[in-house]
Design a protein around this motif. Structure first.
Motif, PDB file in Angstrom:
ATOM      1  N   LYS A 102      -1.654  11.338   5.470  1.00 13.36           N
ATOM      2  CA  LYS A 102      -2.078   9.930   5.362  1.00 13.36           C
ATOM      3  C   LYS A 102      -3.349   9.797   4.523  1.00 13.36           C
ATOM      4  N   PRO A 103      -3.315  10.270   3.270  1.00  9.30           N
ATOM      5  CA  PRO A 103      -4.517  10.236   2.420  1.00  9.30           C
ATOM      6  C   PRO A 103      -4.973   8.811   2.140  1.00  9.30           C
ATOM      7  N   ALA A 104      -6.277   8.673   1.891  1.00  9.45           N
ATOM      8  CA  ALA A 104      -6.873   7.354   1.706  1.00  9.45           C
ATOM      9  C   ALA A 104      -6.609   6.781   0.316  1.00  9.45           C
ATOM     10  N   ASP A 105      -6.501   7.658  -0.688  1.00  5.68           N
ATOM     11  CA  ASP A 105      -6.280   7.183  -2.050  1.00  5.68           C
ATOM     12  C   ASP A 105      -5.556   8.246  -2.864  1.00  5.68           C
ATOM     13  N   LEU A 106      -5.352   7.958  -4.151  1.00  2.22           N
ATOM     14  CA  LEU A 106      -4.582   8.850  -5.006  1.00  2.22           C
ATOM     15  C   LEU A 106      -5.253  10.211  -5.178  1.00  2.22           C
ATOM     16  N   PHE A 139       0.905   4.833  -3.999  1.00  4.13           N
ATOM     17  CA  PHE A 139       1.532   4.943  -2.680  1.00  4.13           C
ATOM     18  C   PHE A 139       0.834   3.994  -1.719  1.00  4.13           C
ATOM     19  N   ALA A 140       1.510   3.700  -0.635  1.00  2.00           N
ATOM     20  CA  ALA A 140       0.925   2.893   0.437  1.00  2.00           C
ATOM     21  C   ALA A 140       1.267   3.549   1.760  1.00  2.00           C
ATOM     22  N   VAL A 141       0.264   3.728   2.595  1.00  5.18           N
ATOM     23  CA  VAL A 141       0.469   4.220   3.954  1.00  5.18           C
ATOM     24  C   VAL A 141       0.249   3.035   4.888  1.00  5.18           C
ATOM     25  N   VAL A 142       1.266   2.697   5.660  1.00  4.82           N
ATOM     26  CA  VAL A 142       1.207   1.514   6.528  1.00  4.82           C
ATOM     27  C   VAL A 142       1.320   1.946   7.986  1.00  4.82           C
ATOM     28  N   GLU A 143       0.366   1.519   8.792  1.00  5.94           N
ATOM     29  CA  GLU A 143       0.392   1.814  10.222  1.00  5.94           C
ATOM     30  C   GLU A 143       0.783   0.550  10.981  1.00  5.94           C
ATOM     31  N   LYS A 144       1.713   0.680  11.898  1.00  9.17           N
ATOM     32  CA  LYS A 144       2.116  -0.464  12.720  1.00  9.17           C
ATOM     33  C   LYS A 144       1.634  -0.295  14.156  1.00  9.17           C
TER      34      LYS A 144
END
Length: 296
Positions: A102-106, A139-144
């Motif tokens: 789950k990296p913060a950026d590229l 990329f996008a990491v999405v937490e629900k």
């Protein structure tokens, strides 16, 4: 002894991956010139020459694991690469890294390691062996939340990927339907409430000028004109909003109505289409092939 500095120097000179550089130096007893030749002979050093090429093709991917969802795009120069096994394996590697780390950026994503090799190195190696410039573009990491659920859909084998966060009565069909809606109809916002004020104001100015230049409307009262302008603004912006779009499975119904009947709302979504926003270069393919073959 092969040092980290030697590996770094060879990487900078050839564009090859860290592990390939280390292997070349080991094979050539640390001789830099011979190592460069070794990499060239193996077809690995050519990666650096691809750095100025335009990569606007490729694939997107969407994946979900627990409360984490990801969408990402990996680009290549031509569409043919989408069928390449190494390219597809690279997509799997990137997917696993993004879900796990789950990296913060590229930059953080490219620095992640897999079996001692960074993602950046893996991509460089793929560029060299496949023969096309390959890039992890975004990329996008999405937490629900626990009371939310995901909808995911990948169109045309990954030309478009959509990830939707839904809240309410969990329903797999509704989740897929809305993800397909996002993929196919390309909304920019969930509703007008999410639309930046400057977007609405810009459209209002455009419609105001259109109305002013319409001779048939010029004589109408100010209040009437204001109503006409707002009507035109709403009409032109509705397709940008998910809930105001026509539902692709039933054009007589708005997406908002379908969501309400299903007891579901949409807090957010992400949609990636391959190459969107990249200026593609128009090349004469035949001329490029002749130039490479005969050095013209």
């Amino acid at each position: 002894m092969i040092t980290a500095q030697m590996v770094k120097e060879l990487r900078e000179k050839t564009g090859a991956g860290m592990m390939d550089c280390k292997k070349a130096l080991t094979e050539c007893d640390g001789d830099m010139a011979k190592s460069i030749d070794w990499l060239r002979e193996k077809g690995i050093a050519k990666a650096a020459k691809k750095s100025d090429r335009i990569a606007a093709e490729g694939l997107t991917r969407v994946a979900v694991e627990g409360n984490t969802g990801i969408v990402f795009e990996v680009n290549s120069e031509t569409d043919f690469v989408a069928k390449n096994e190494q390219f597809l394996a690279l997509l799997d590697t990137v997917r696993d890294v993004l879900l796990t780390e789950k990296p913060a950026d590229l930059d953080a994503a490219l620095a992640c390691t897999v079996n001692g090799e960074t993602v950046a190195d893996i991509i460089t190696t793929a560029t060299a062996t496949i023969g096309e410039k390959i890039t992890l573009r975004r990329f996008a990491v999405v937490e629900k939340a626990d009371d939310e659920f995901f909808g995911a859909y990948m169109h045309m084998g990954g030309k478009i990927s959509a990830l939707v966060v839904l809240k309410g009565k969990e329903d797999a069909k509704v989740a897929k339907d809305i993800a397909m809606q996002v993929a196919s109809m390309n909304p920019q916002y969930v509703s007008r409430n999410d639309m930046p004020a400057e977007v609405v104001e810009h459209e209002r100015k455009v419609q105001t000028e259109i109305v002013k230049n319409d001779e048939k409307l010029a004589s109408k009262p100010e209040k009437v004109l204001a109503g006409i302008i707002e009507g035109k603004v709403s009409k032109n912006l509705k397709d940008s909003c998910l809930v105001e779009q026509e539902f692709f499975l039933n054009p007589d119904q708005k997406v908002g109505q379908y969501l309400k009947e299903s007891g579901v709302e949409v807090p957010s979504f992400v949609r990636y289409a391959v190459g969107e926003g990249i200026e593609k270069r128009e090349d004469n393919f035949a001329e490029e092939v002749m130039s490479q073959a005969f050095g013209k």
